[in-house]
Design an enzyme around this catalytic site. Sequence first.
Site, PDB file in Angstrom:
ATOM      1  N   HIS A 294      -0.552   3.905   6.597  1.00 15.52           N
ATOM      2  CA  HIS A 294      -2.446   3.852   5.433  1.00 15.52           C
ATOM      3  C   HIS A 294      -2.020   4.608   4.355  1.00 15.52           C
ATOM      4  O   HIS A 294      -3.013   3.573   3.612  1.00 15.52           O
ATOM      5  CB  HIS A 294      -2.165   5.694   6.408  1.00 15.52           C
ATOM      6  CG  HIS A 294      -3.953   5.648   5.739  1.00 15.52           C
ATOM      7  ND1 HIS A 294      -5.262   4.672   5.703  1.00 15.52           N
ATOM      8  CD2 HIS A 294      -4.390   6.205   5.265  1.00 15.52           C
ATOM      9  CE1 HIS A 294      -5.952   5.215   5.345  1.00 15.52           C
ATOM     10  NE2 HIS A 294      -5.929   5.727   4.658  1.00 15.52           N
ATOM     11  N   CYS A 295      -0.925   4.794   3.672  1.00 12.59           N
ATOM     12  CA  CYS A 295      -1.279   4.488   2.246  1.00 12.59           C
ATOM     13  C   CYS A 295      -0.007   4.156   1.866  1.00 12.59           C
ATOM     14  O   CYS A 295      -1.123   3.299   0.438  1.00 12.59           O
ATOM     15  CB  CYS A 295       0.504   6.114   2.413  1.00 12.59           C
ATOM     16  SG  CYS A 295      -0.382   7.728   2.804  1.00 12.59           S
ATOM     17  N   ILE A 296       0.941   3.066   1.702  1.00 12.97           N
ATOM     18  CA  ILE A 296       1.516   2.099   0.786  1.00 12.97           C
ATOM     19  C   ILE A 296       1.209   1.075   0.354  1.00 12.97           C
ATOM     20  O   ILE A 296       0.611   0.033  -0.525  1.00 12.97           O
ATOM     21  CB  ILE A 296       3.335   2.412   1.158  1.00 12.97           C
ATOM     22  CG1 ILE A 296       3.850   3.126   0.611  1.00 12.97           C
ATOM     23  CG2 ILE A 296       3.886   1.238   0.324  1.00 12.97           C
ATOM     24  CD1 ILE A 296       5.290   3.526   0.934  1.00 12.97           C
ATOM     25  N   ILE A 298      -2.181   0.534   0.899  1.00 10.58           N
ATOM     26  CA  ILE A 298      -3.477   0.571   0.549  1.00 10.58           C
ATOM     27  C   ILE A 298      -3.929   0.989  -1.267  1.00 10.58           C
ATOM     28  O   ILE A 298      -4.105   0.884  -1.676  1.00 10.58           O
ATOM     29  CB  ILE A 298      -4.101   1.488   1.969  1.00 10.58           C
ATOM     30  CG1 ILE A 298      -4.263   0.298   2.620  1.00 10.58           C
ATOM     31  CG2 ILE A 298      -5.804   1.920   1.060  1.00 10.58           C
ATOM     32  CD1 ILE A 298      -5.190   1.149   4.512  1.00 10.58           C
ATOM     33  N   ASP A 299      -2.467   2.488  -0.986  1.00 10.30           N
ATOM     34  CA  ASP A 299      -3.212   3.246  -1.847  1.00 10.30           C
ATOM     35  C   ASP A 299      -2.882   2.144  -3.043  1.00 10.30           C
ATOM     36  O   ASP A 299      -3.830   2.797  -4.454  1.00 10.30           O
ATOM     37  CB  ASP A 299      -2.247   4.307  -2.402  1.00 10.30           C
ATOM     38  CG  ASP A 299      -2.663   5.236  -0.916  1.00 10.30           C
ATOM     39  OD1 ASP A 299      -3.080   5.271  -0.414  1.00 10.30           O
ATOM     40  OD2 ASP A 299      -1.511   5.959  -0.641  1.00 10.30           O
TER      41      ASP A 299
END
Length: 458
Positions: A294-296, A298-299
Amino acid sequence: MEYTNNLPAAIRLPVTAIPETDFSHLDQLLAKIENRTAVIGVVGLGYVGLPLMLRFSYAGFRVLGFDIDADKVAKLNRGESYIEHIAAKSITDVLARDSRATCDFSLASEPDVLIICVPTPLNAYREPDLSFILNTADMLVPHMRRGQLLSLESTTYPGTTEEELLPRLEDRGFTVGEDVFLVFSPEREDPGNPTFKTRSIPKVVGGVTSACQKAGIALYAAAIDRVVPVSSTRAAELTKLLENIYRAVNIGLVNEMKIIADRMGIDIHEVINAAATKPFGFTPYYPGPGLGGHCIPIDPFYLTWKARQYGLHTRFIELAGEINNDMPRWVIGKVANTLNDRGRSIKGSRILVLGITYKKDVDDMRESPSVKLMEMLRDRGAELFYSDPHVPVFPRMREHHFEMESTALTRETIASMDLLLLATNHSAFDYEFIQKYAKALVDTRGVYLDPLPNVIKS
C-alpha cells in the site's frame, strides 16, 4: 527528545520539551492512560489497525475496533482472524480482555482515544484520494466528546491533519488542545516481518499543539517501546513520505540498473550481492516486477501532488516512479521473447504465475505487481493460471477481478504449462522441483542465480 517504554509507568517519562499547561481535559486523559482505564478506539481493522488493536489490548487497555466491513467485524467477534500472520488465538485473547469490534460509528463517544487507520489510495489520475479519511472523520466527529484524543495514522501529504481534521473538530465546537487533542503518528507496519513487530517499531508523533503532543506521547509510550516526537503534524506526515520515497527511489535505481545489466549480459543479482560486501556506503536493494504494497507505489505521488501547490516539480521522485511503473511491461516483454524463442506467442499459451501477493510469505494483495502482470497476460490472450499457497482463492479487489483458484504445483501441471512466471518468491515453493519440470520459466526475483537452460531472468 525520545521516550522509551522500559518503565512500568510510561506516562511518567520526562516531557520537558513541551510547555506545561493546566488543561483539565488533558490531565484526565493522561491519568486514564497511565492507569490503563482509557478505552482505545481503532478505526479501520486491516493490516495496520488490527495489529494496533492487539498491541493496545496486550498493553492492558480495553479496545473497541471500528470497521465498515461487517464480515470482518463478525469474524473478529467470533475470535477468527482474516490476516494470515495474525493467529486466531491473538483475537480470542483480545476478546477475553473485554475488547470487541463494531460497525456502529455512533459509539465513537465511548473510547477516550480514536486512532484512524484507513487506506489512502490514488484516484484514476494518480492524485491523492482522501475519501476514506474524510468519510471516516465525518462519521466519527459528530459523536466525539470533550476529553478525547484523535490520532491519524494513514499515510498522507503534509498538511492533511491540520487542513482536513482540525477544521472538522473546530466546526463541532471544540477547541483543539483544550477540549480535544489531535495528532498524526504514521503507521510503520511491515506485514509478516519476523523481526519487527508493532511494539518494537519506533513511533513518530506530531501534535497540533503542545498539549496534543503531550497526549500523543503518553498514548503511544504506553504501548510502544520507543516514541519519537517531532515538532508538528506536518513534520510527522513528511517523515512517513520520506521513508517510503527513499525506498521507491532506490528500487527505481536498481530496476534501471537491471535493464542495463540485462542488455550487457550481466546478472544484476550477482552485481548487487558483490556490492553488498562493502561494509559502508552501500545498502542493497533488489529489482523486481514492479512495486507492491500500500505504501511504496502510492506515497511518492502524495508528495509530488502537494509539492505542485508550492510551485515545485519533483523530477527525481517522479522519474523513479516512471521506472518502477514500467517494470511490468518490461517483464511482459521478457515473457513474449521467451515464448517467441520457442515458436509461440502469448496468445493461446498456457502461463502460470507463481506468487500473486506483493511480497514473499504474506497474504497481502495490496497493489501487487503480480496482479498487473496477470491482467496484461489476460489482455494478450494467455490461458492464465496462478499458484500461491497464501491465496487459495483470488480475493475480491476494488480494481481487479479474476474468478480463479490457486493451482497445485504437481509435476503434470508444471509440465503442461508453456511458461511459468515467477512473480513472488514465496519460501513454500520447491524451486528445484519447479525448474526441473518447467518448459520455460521467467524469474523476476533472482531466485535462480546459476545459469539454467529453461530459466530466463527478468
